[in-house]
Design a protein around this motif. Structure first.
Motif, PDB file in Angstrom:
ATOM      1  N   PRO A  28      28.834 -20.574 -12.983  1.00 49.22           N
ATOM      2  CA  PRO A  28      29.747 -19.443 -12.803  1.00 49.22           C
ATOM      3  C   PRO A  28      28.996 -18.119 -12.920  1.00 49.22           C
ATOM      4  CG  PRO A  28      30.588 -20.993 -14.441  1.00 49.22           C
ATOM      5  CD  PRO A  28      29.184 -21.392 -14.133  1.00 49.22           C
ATOM      6  N   ASP A  29      29.547 -17.084 -12.312  1.00 54.44           N
ATOM      7  CA  ASP A  29      28.936 -15.762 -12.434  1.00 54.44           C
ATOM      8  C   ASP A  29      28.965 -15.287 -13.877  1.00 54.44           C
ATOM      9  OD1 ASP A  29      28.294 -15.412  -9.683  1.00 54.44           O
ATOM     10  OD2 ASP A  29      30.414 -15.028  -9.288  1.00 54.44           O
ATOM     11  N   GLY A  30      30.003 -15.678 -14.621  1.00 51.43           N
ATOM     12  CA  GLY A  30      30.096 -15.334 -16.028  1.00 51.43           C
ATOM     13  C   GLY A  30      30.788 -16.439 -16.802  1.00 51.43           C
ATOM     14  N   VAL A  31      30.360 -16.648 -18.045  1.00 52.93           N
ATOM     15  CA  VAL A  31      30.966 -17.642 -18.927  1.00 52.93           C
ATOM     16  C   VAL A  31      31.207 -16.968 -20.270  1.00 52.93           C
ATOM     17  CG1 VAL A  31      30.680 -19.868 -20.088  1.00 52.93           C
ATOM     18  CG2 VAL A  31      29.725 -19.542 -17.787  1.00 52.93           C
ATOM     19  N   LEU A  32      32.476 -16.794 -20.645  1.00 50.71           N
ATOM     20  CA  LEU A  32      32.816 -16.191 -21.925  1.00 50.71           C
ATOM     21  C   LEU A  32      32.892 -17.287 -22.980  1.00 50.71           C
ATOM     22  CD1 LEU A  32      33.651 -13.549 -23.400  1.00 50.71           C
ATOM     23  CD2 LEU A  32      36.032 -14.252 -22.990  1.00 50.71           C
ATOM     24  N   ALA A  33      32.102 -17.117 -24.045  1.00 46.75           N
ATOM     25  CA  ALA A  33      32.053 -18.103 -25.126  1.00 46.75           C
ATOM     26  C   ALA A  33      31.539 -17.422 -26.391  1.00 46.75           C
ATOM     27  CB  ALA A  33      31.127 -19.255 -24.737  1.00 46.75           C
ATOM     28  N   ASP A  87      27.118 -28.209 -22.102  1.00 46.45           N
ATOM     29  CA  ASP A  87      28.441 -28.771 -22.332  1.00 46.45           C
ATOM     30  C   ASP A  87      29.438 -27.607 -22.348  1.00 46.45           C
ATOM     31  OD1 ASP A  87      30.814 -29.654 -23.659  1.00 46.45           O
ATOM     32  OD2 ASP A  87      29.670 -31.294 -24.547  1.00 46.45           O
ATOM     33  N   PRO A  88      30.580 -27.726 -21.674  1.00 47.49           N
ATOM     34  CA  PRO A  88      31.533 -26.619 -21.616  1.00 47.49           C
ATOM     35  C   PRO A  88      32.411 -26.476 -22.858  1.00 47.49           C
ATOM     36  CG  PRO A  88      32.331 -28.441 -20.314  1.00 47.49           C
ATOM     37  CD  PRO A  88      30.951 -28.829 -20.795  1.00 47.49           C
ATOM     38  N   ALA A  89      32.242 -27.343 -23.848  1.00 49.94           N
ATOM     39  CA  ALA A  89      33.042 -27.213 -25.078  1.00 49.94           C
ATOM     40  C   ALA A  89      32.798 -25.827 -25.669  1.00 49.94           C
ATOM     41  CB  ALA A  89      32.656 -28.303 -26.077  1.00 49.94           C
ATOM     42  N   GLY A  90      33.843 -25.151 -26.022  1.00 45.14           N
ATOM     43  CA  GLY A  90      33.722 -23.810 -26.593  1.00 45.14           C
ATOM     44  C   GLY A  90      33.871 -22.695 -25.572  1.00 45.14           C
ATOM     45  N   VAL A  91      33.821 -23.032 -24.281  1.00 47.18           N
ATOM     46  CA  VAL A  91      33.980 -22.003 -23.253  1.00 47.18           C
ATOM     47  C   VAL A  91      35.425 -21.521 -23.242  1.00 47.18           C
ATOM     48  CG1 VAL A  91      33.953 -21.554 -20.756  1.00 47.18           C
ATOM     49  CG2 VAL A  91      32.088 -22.832 -21.822  1.00 47.18           C
ATOM     50  N   LEU A  92      35.602 -20.212 -23.264  1.00 45.67           N
ATOM     51  CA  LEU A  92      36.929 -19.603 -23.257  1.00 45.67           C
ATOM     52  C   LEU A  92      37.382 -19.246 -21.847  1.00 45.67           C
ATOM     53  CD1 LEU A  92      36.313 -17.155 -26.231  1.00 45.67           C
ATOM     54  CD2 LEU A  92      37.277 -19.473 -26.315  1.00 45.67           C
ATOM     55  N   MET A  93      36.423 -18.824 -21.024  1.00 41.48           N
ATOM     56  CA  MET A  93      36.752 -18.378 -19.664  1.00 41.48           C
ATOM     57  C   MET A  93      35.516 -18.458 -18.790  1.00 41.48           C
ATOM     58  SD  MET A  93      38.192 -14.602 -18.440  1.00 41.48           S
ATOM     59  CE  MET A  93      36.766 -13.654 -18.970  1.00 41.48           C
ATOM     60  N   VAL A  94      35.725 -18.791 -17.522  1.00 41.16           N
ATOM     61  CA  VAL A  94      34.667 -18.669 -16.523  1.00 41.16           C
ATOM     62  C   VAL A  94      35.100 -17.586 -15.533  1.00 41.16           C
ATOM     63  CG1 VAL A  94      33.739 -21.003 -16.681  1.00 41.16           C
ATOM     64  CG2 VAL A  94      35.632 -20.557 -15.133  1.00 41.16           C
ATOM     65  N   VAL A  95      34.117 -16.895 -14.988  1.00 42.38           N
ATOM     66  CA  VAL A  95      34.363 -15.813 -14.037  1.00 42.38           C
ATOM     67  C   VAL A  95      33.595 -16.116 -12.758  1.00 42.38           C
ATOM     68  CG1 VAL A  95      34.116 -13.342 -13.581  1.00 42.38           C
ATOM     69  CG2 VAL A  95      34.545 -14.142 -15.921  1.00 42.38           C
ATOM     70  N   GLU A  96      34.278 -15.999 -11.644  1.00 43.17           N
ATOM     71  CA  GLU A  96      33.629 -16.080 -10.337  1.00 43.17           C
ATOM     72  C   GLU A  96      33.948 -14.795  -9.575  1.00 43.17           C
ATOM     73  OE1 GLU A  96      31.528 -18.209  -9.239  1.00 43.17           O
ATOM     74  OE2 GLU A  96      31.850 -20.018 -10.434  1.00 43.17           O
ATOM     75  N   VAL A  97      32.928 -14.238  -8.939  1.00 46.88           N
ATOM     76  CA  VAL A  97      33.069 -13.072  -8.076  1.00 46.88           C
ATOM     77  C   VAL A  97      32.718 -13.559  -6.680  1.00 46.88           C
ATOM     78  CG1 VAL A  97      32.279 -10.735  -7.576  1.00 46.88           C
ATOM     79  CG2 VAL A  97      32.359 -11.540  -9.957  1.00 46.88           C
ATOM     80  N   THR A  98      33.650 -13.441  -5.737  1.00 47.29           N
ATOM     81  CA  THR A  98      33.388 -13.981  -4.413  1.00 47.29           C
ATOM     82  C   THR A  98      32.189 -13.297  -3.777  1.00 47.29           C
ATOM     83  OG1 THR A  98      34.933 -12.456  -3.345  1.00 47.29           O
ATOM     84  CG2 THR A  98      35.781 -14.638  -3.955  1.00 47.29           C
ATOM     85  N   SER A  99      31.457 -14.102  -3.038  1.00 44.86           N
ATOM     86  CA  SER A  99      30.345 -13.572  -2.253  1.00 44.86           C
ATOM     87  C   SER A  99      30.845 -13.427  -0.817  1.00 44.86           C
ATOM     88  CB  SER A  99      29.151 -14.519  -2.318  1.00 44.86           C
ATOM     89  OG  SER A  99      29.519 -15.790  -1.843  1.00 44.86           O
ATOM     90  N   LEU A 128      44.597 -11.427 -19.434  1.00 49.24           N
ATOM     91  CA  LEU A 128      43.805 -12.651 -19.518  1.00 49.24           C
ATOM     92  C   LEU A 128      44.337 -13.375 -20.750  1.00 49.24           C
ATOM     93  CD1 LEU A 128      40.245 -11.193 -18.803  1.00 49.24           C
ATOM     94  CD2 LEU A 128      41.875 -12.199 -17.191  1.00 49.24           C
ATOM     95  N   PRO A 129      45.060 -14.489 -20.562  1.00 54.11           N
ATOM     96  CA  PRO A 129      45.766 -15.121 -21.674  1.00 54.11           C
ATOM     97  C   PRO A 129      44.833 -15.685 -22.737  1.00 54.11           C
ATOM     98  CG  PRO A 129      45.885 -16.501 -19.722  1.00 54.11           C
ATOM     99  CD  PRO A 129      45.200 -15.227 -19.317  1.00 54.11           C
ATOM    100  N   GLU A 130      45.426 -16.057 -23.867  1.00 59.24           N
ATOM    101  CA  GLU A 130      44.666 -16.697 -24.948  1.00 59.24           C
ATOM    102  C   GLU A 130      44.009 -17.964 -24.404  1.00 59.24           C
ATOM    103  OE1 GLU A 130      43.993 -15.392 -27.806  1.00 59.24           O
ATOM    104  OE2 GLU A 130      45.315 -13.702 -27.532  1.00 59.24           O
ATOM    105  N   PRO A 131      42.831 -18.257 -24.830  1.00 60.07           N
ATOM    106  CA  PRO A 131      42.128 -17.727 -25.980  1.00 60.07           C
ATOM    107  C   PRO A 131      41.322 -16.454 -25.704  1.00 60.07           C
ATOM    108  CG  PRO A 131      40.863 -19.513 -25.059  1.00 60.07           C
ATOM    109  CD  PRO A 131      42.125 -19.415 -24.243  1.00 60.07           C
ATOM    110  N   VAL A 132      41.452 -15.881 -24.502  1.00 63.00           N
ATOM    111  CA  VAL A 132      40.718 -14.655 -24.187  1.00 63.00           C
ATOM    112  C   VAL A 132      41.447 -13.455 -24.781  1.00 63.00           C
ATOM    113  CG1 VAL A 132      39.733 -13.224 -22.352  1.00 63.00           C
ATOM    114  CG2 VAL A 132      39.775 -15.724 -22.105  1.00 63.00           C
ATOM    115  N   GLY A 133      42.716 -13.289 -24.414  1.00 63.21           N
ATOM    116  CA  GLY A 133      43.532 -12.232 -24.995  1.00 63.21           C
ATOM    117  C   GLY A 133      43.080 -10.826 -24.693  1.00 63.21           C
ATOM    118  N   ILE A 134      42.765 -10.560 -23.439  1.00 62.59           N
ATOM    119  CA  ILE A 134      42.312  -9.224 -23.031  1.00 62.59           C
ATOM    120  C   ILE A 134      43.222  -8.716 -21.922  1.00 62.59           C
ATOM    121  CG2 ILE A 134      40.458  -7.927 -21.889  1.00 62.59           C
ATOM    122  CD1 ILE A 134      38.452  -9.826 -23.154  1.00 62.59           C
TER     123      ILE A 134
END
Length: 193
Positions: A85-90, A103-115, A175-181
């Protein structure tokens, strides 16, 4: 061989290596999503600026987390795929010691920006959301530069995301929980073609 000839040979060898290193640096990232190998164009410029903007926002609102740029993850059913992913929030230490594909355990959000490449529709709008939902990643944020929209995928059920909220650039989206932004998307208008 004279010293001058050795210097010429060394310079030629260096130039060959430098050209090869440049090609490797510009080579696409490879991913394996939904049983298929795919390539992803390396990003910089505008896509990099978008990730930088999101990183600052995430750091302000949740200082114990980080938006990791281009962290490889095992994704899909049974984690048999690999996506970058372009970004991984963890949380900060989530990927310590894990290497290129984590391993994706603990990842809160992935971000993709279209190319702007030809397979964006299939890869970014269909295959990757499915792979991330199968993985159980709580939130997938898609910043779609073609449609000038933001899509927030949430409530992964192991097959798909049950909730998808789409807003045009300029609107605020949660951006819903667990992100909460609360994400104000107005700045994205500056980073489209």
């Amino acid at each position: 061989m004279t010293v001058a000839e050795e210097n010429v040979l060394a310079q030629e060898s260096f130039e060959v290596l430098a050209r090869h290193a440049l090609r490797v640096e510009e080579a696409p990232w490879l991913e394996f999503v939904n049983g298929k190998p795919v390539s992803k164009v390396r990003w910089g410029g505008t896509r990099g600026r978008i990730i930088e903007w999101l990183t600052r926002l995430c750091l302000r609102t949740a200082p114990g987390n980080w938006l990791f740029a281009a962290q490889g993850l095992h994704v899909g059913s049974c984690h048999r795929g690999n996506a970058r992913p372009d970004g991984v929030l963890a949380p900060l230490d989530t990927f310590v010691g894990q290497g290129e594909w984590a391993d994706p355990a603990g990842v809160l959000m992935v971000v993709e920006v279209t190319s702007y490449d030809e397979d964006t529709d299939r890869r970014d709008r269909v295959e990757k959301p499915r792979a991330y939902a199968e993985t159980g990643i709580p939130v997938h944020l898609l910043i779609d530069r073609d449609t000038c929209e933001v899509k927030v995928h949430s409530q992964a059920d192991g097959v798909r995301y049950e909730q998808v909220v789409t807003v045009p650039y300029g609107k605020t989206v949660e951006l819903p929980e667990p992100v909460g932004i609360e994400l104000e998307t107005e700045p994205l208008k500056n980073w489209v073609r």
